[in-house]
Design an enzyme around this catalytic site. Structure first.
Site, short mmCIF file in Angstrom:
data_model
loop_
_atom_site.label_atom_id
_atom_site.label_comp_id
_atom_site.label_asym_id
_atom_site.label_seq_id
_atom_site.Cartn_x
_atom_site.Cartn_y
_atom_site.Cartn_z
N ASP A 165 50.50 45.11 51.09
CA ASP A 165 50.36 46.36 50.34
C ASP A 165 48.88 46.69 50.17
OD1 ASP A 165 53.08 46.15 50.17
OD2 ASP A 165 53.07 45.29 48.15
N ASP B 274 60.59 40.51 53.07
CA ASP B 274 59.50 40.80 52.15
C ASP B 274 59.32 39.63 51.19
OD1 ASP B 274 57.49 42.23 50.97
OD2 ASP B 274 58.69 44.02 50.62
N GLU C 28 55.47 34.94 50.68
CA GLU C 28 54.34 34.03 50.32
C GLU C 28 54.82 32.70 49.73
OE1 GLU C 28 54.75 37.06 48.88
OE2 GLU C 28 53.47 38.23 50.18
#
Length: 815
Positions: free
Chosen positions: A520, A453, A456
């Site tokens: 998300d 997770d 980025e």
């Protein structure tokens, strides 16, 4: 099996590319010296003029890299991050001529004429504009125009101009200069402008959730952005067209792409020292993906269970909760392969521990889950909070990416969540340590796969500094470095195939066994509508494994009343959905669509998130589609092997397979799942029918009714809540598997369905589903249907033991 996407543009195996350097050209007032003779070097041609160096570098007969810079060393430097292939000039030859020469292979030819003497005339009395306006502080450099042509002389692509200018206030980009240290290379804004063909359309470029599939006339921001419009974006700068070519842009900084505006396509990167890009030509769309695979690496086969179903929610807070979900799946005899442990199982970000009262014995839990046929996927963040067990060591070693003063980059609030700083994954020592920590504290407890997770990364790197250089210049590379570190570690440690779930990517991320998901997202109909094109552009970018949070991620509204009466009664789901009246309907529609994603996975902030938690009316529909996914595993697994071999995705925008039907080029809400299934998800509330365009050139069968339609028409498909419009191409072979509860169980073939109307071939692939033996071993069975004789045959490995007539079913149209 072969995807049937032959393109009838005049692009054959003998493509040619013409480089017109009649525009290595400058106005007389800016002439800057003579052109050097082309330098013929191993695997490349180099030519310099007017302070500009151009390099042509072949990688295959149909792949050419172009590199241009005012800095000769940068023009000649290797391709950037993400590219694995080495230049290959085998079979390329340079033939000099009076006006330059020709550099050619069997499939491409590059002509290098001398500089043009023709200049556009100025009007009498007109002052040249260069006396008032000049990029690059008035320092001239040579322009380069490239003209890529087919062997019949038809133009494939033109590069009209290139640019390499210092950021300045007049251009509104001077702020990036604050992100450069004195020791860093000089910053330039670099770009190129290309011509377009009539009817040209554009796909790929990573993930964009604004609801567009075709990027024509769209200003695409190609960079990782958690807060992008509609949902997170990430950049894979591979632009695929419907005209027989693709461009792979070789720059990892923030890049803006403007396809077709003013009949031009512009690329502009925030920081660089050169313009570098690849042109890949192909007679079919799949040829373009073969090229991308050659350049960046294959997408490995995942563990077979990954192609089944992944059960997740935000979040299972205890070991007991996860085990209870597993037990109920098995009591209900519902198929499921992966269960997920989301974040905050630990006491502090970066602590690499399990809260003992909630997770008393993760190793014993995993052992029990494995005995039940489950695998586990666990979230790991590259973030470390002050006070966590390794923070001081990481700080001392300088292993965080950091500001110019050396202090770790952090944030005071959202979206950084006030949870510390990120590891610098571009530092080899730091990335090796990261895997070692994962292996020691997590994998040792029996977990099977890693959810990386926040790839980025969540704290944007612009203005910070990596081991490899300024974060502004290398803005998009973090997910590639992180996933590569985890993938390489898993390969060394595990006895089974690696699998990674990540929410951002860059060039080459597919080679790390990475599943991308759309981050998300909101639990709304609008979001569902935009997921379809978002996923298609990701797979069009050369990343075959994509999924989303079925049902959306964020919490449901306390009260929501739809315009239309809900098609699913929410009365028996109130404990889960509260006052959101149409959410069970939304979840069912999303789940139906999820069956036909490359990876099928549910997640989100609901109290419960299992197929039996959305009410009495929803449960049987959800169970039906869950079982349907597993029935399709023989088909899906074979498609995955085809993707590994060729680089071609198996969730496919229609332009890939129907190049002769211009009506499909902009179709956004239907797609092919493999070569045979056309999927048309229902994405509007209360809808019980929808228009479906059936591409021309073939007939189609309604999967549910076997009604047959001619292609090239739009029909209204019946779509009650229990039905997703689904069509099978005439001339298809569809292998169907027996019901199993997980992929650890042996799955026999239940049926081989023949949809007549044309000859059909399908390559069925089988292996042990666990190891990397597929790279050298595996069982291939070629299934063939001769439509003229109505005869089914098969060759290769034995895939069943019963007589053929017990398996094979020829579908007869009902109309």
């Amino acid at each position: 099996m072969k995807f049937r996407n032959l393109r009838t543009v005049a692009l054959t195996c003998c493509t040619s590319v013409l480089l017109a350097m009649g525009a290595f050209a400058q106005p007389p007032s800016q002439a800057a010296g003579q052109t050097d003779a082309p330098s013929v070097q191993p695997n490349r041609i180099v030519i310099t003029r007017g302070g500009t160096t151009l390099m042509l570098e072949p990688y295959a007969p149909n792949i050419l890299r172009v590199s241009i810079s005012r800095l000769k060393s940068d023009a000649l430097a290797p391709a950037g991050y993400g590219i694995l292939a080495k230049p290959n000039g085998s079979g390329w030859h340079f033939t000099p001529s009076a006006d330059g020469g020709t550099y050619s292979s069997s499939q491409l030819s590059v002509t290098l004429p001398g500089p043009s003497t023709h200049q556009s005339p100025h009007l009498l009395g007109q002052t040249t504009i260069n006396e008032f306006f000049s990029s690059n502080g008035g320092k001239p450099y040579a322009n380069v125009r490239l003209n890529f042509q087919l062997p019949d002389g038809k133009t494939l692509l033109k590069m009209l101009s290139w640019s390499m200018n210092k950021p300045d206030r007049g251009s509104g980009n001077a702020e990036v200069l604050h992100d450069r240290r004195p020791s860093d290379p000089p910053f330039y804004t670099v770009g190129a402008t290309f011509g377009v063909q009539p009817g040209e359309h554009y796909y790929g470029l990573g993930e964009n959730q604004e609801g567009r599939l075709d990027h024509r006339d769209q200003d695409v921001h190609c960079w990782s952005d958690y807060g992008a419009a509609g949902g997170e974006s990430f950049c894979v700068p591979f632009l695929v067209t419907n005209k027989g070519y693709a461009v792979l842009w070789d720059n990892p900084s923030k890049t803006t792409v403007e396809p077709y505006f003013n009949e031009q396509t512009k690329w502009r990167s925030q920081v660089g020292q050169r313009v570098s890009f690849f042109v890949v030509a192909g007679a079919t769309t799949d040829d373009l993906y073969k090229g991308y695979r050659l350049l960046t690496g294959p997408a490995p086969m995942l563990p077979k269970g990954a192609y089944g179903f992944t059960q997740s929610k935000e979040r299972y807070s205890t070991q007991a909760q996860l085990l209870n979900v597993a037990k109920e799946y098995r009591e209900r005899h519902l198929p499921c392969d992966y269960l997920v442990v989301d974040f905050f199982y630990y006491s502090k970000m970066g602590q690499f521990n399990f809260i003992s009262k909630d997770w008393p014995d993760p190793a014993a839990m995993n052992q029990q889950l494995h005995q039940m046929g489950f695998h586990t996927l666990i979230s790991v963040w590259p973030r470390f909070a002050p006070g966590s067990r390794y923070y001081d060591m990481l700080l001392k070693n300088g292993w965080f990416y950091h500001l110019a003063d050396g202090k770790p980059t952090t944030t005071n609030g959202l979206p950084g969540n006030m949870t510390g700083s990120n590891l610098d994954m571009t530092n080899p020592a730091a990335s090796r340590w990261f895997w070692q920590a994962i292996d020691k504290h997590i994998m040792s407890k029996g977990f099977d796969a890693i959810w990386t997770d926040e790839t980025e990364p969540d704290i944007p790197p612009n203005g910070s500094y990596y081991f490899i250089g300024p974060g502004t210049q290398y803005f998009n590379v973090y997910p590639l470095f992180e996933d590569t570190a985890v993938y390489n570690g898993m390969r060394k440690t595990l006895n089974e195939r690696p699998m990674i779930l990540a929410r951002a990517a860059y060039i080459g991320s597919q080679r790390d066994a990475t599943i991308l998901w759309s981050s998300d997202i909101s639990p709304t109909w609008n979001t569902l509508q935009r997921q379809v094109p978002a996923g298609l552009d990701v797979t069009a970018s050369g990343l075959p494994y994509w999924t989303n949070d079925v049902g959306g991620f964020w919490a449901l509204p306390a009260v929501h009343h739809p315009v239309h009466k809900p098609l699913i009664d929410p009365a028996t789901a109130r404990a889960n959905v509260g006052g959101d009246d149409d959410y069970p309907e939304l979840y069912v529609r999303w789940f139906e669509y999820g069956v036909f994603m490359p990876i099928f996975r549910t997640h989100g902030m609901r109290r419960f998130n299992t197929p039996w938690s959305y009410g009495d009316e929803a449960t049987p529909i959800l169970e039906k589609y869950l079982r349907m996914r597993y029935a399709l595993i023989p088909y899906i697994y074979s498609l995955a092997y085809h993707s590994y071999q060729t680089g071609a995705p198996y969730m496919r925008a229609l332009f890939m397979d129907f190049p002769n039907d211009p009506k499909v080029d902009t179709l956004t809400h239907e797609f092919m799942f493999g070569p045979d299934l056309l999927v048309a998800p229902v994405t509007h509330q209360g809808q019980t029918s929808r228009k479906v365009y059936l591409p021309a050139g073939t007939d189609w069968y309604d999967y549910w009714t076997n009604k047959k339609y001619h292609g090239g028409q739009t029909i209204v498909a019946n779509a009650p809540i229990q039905t997703i419009p689904l069509f099978v191409r005439a001339g298809s072979i569809l292998p169907i598997g027996d019901q199993v509860e997980d992929m650890n169980q042996h799955q026999n073939l239940k049926q081989i369905r023949i949809y007549p109307g044309a000859d059909a071939t399908f390559t069925l692939y089988q292996d042990n589903g666990k190891t990397e033996d597929y790279k050298k071993d595996g069982r291939l069975t070629v299934l063939h249907w001769d439509n003229e004789t109505h005869r089914f045959t098969h060759t290769g490995a034995a895939a069943w033991s019963v007589p053929d007539q017990e398996l094979v079913k020829v579908i007869h149209a009902t109309n």
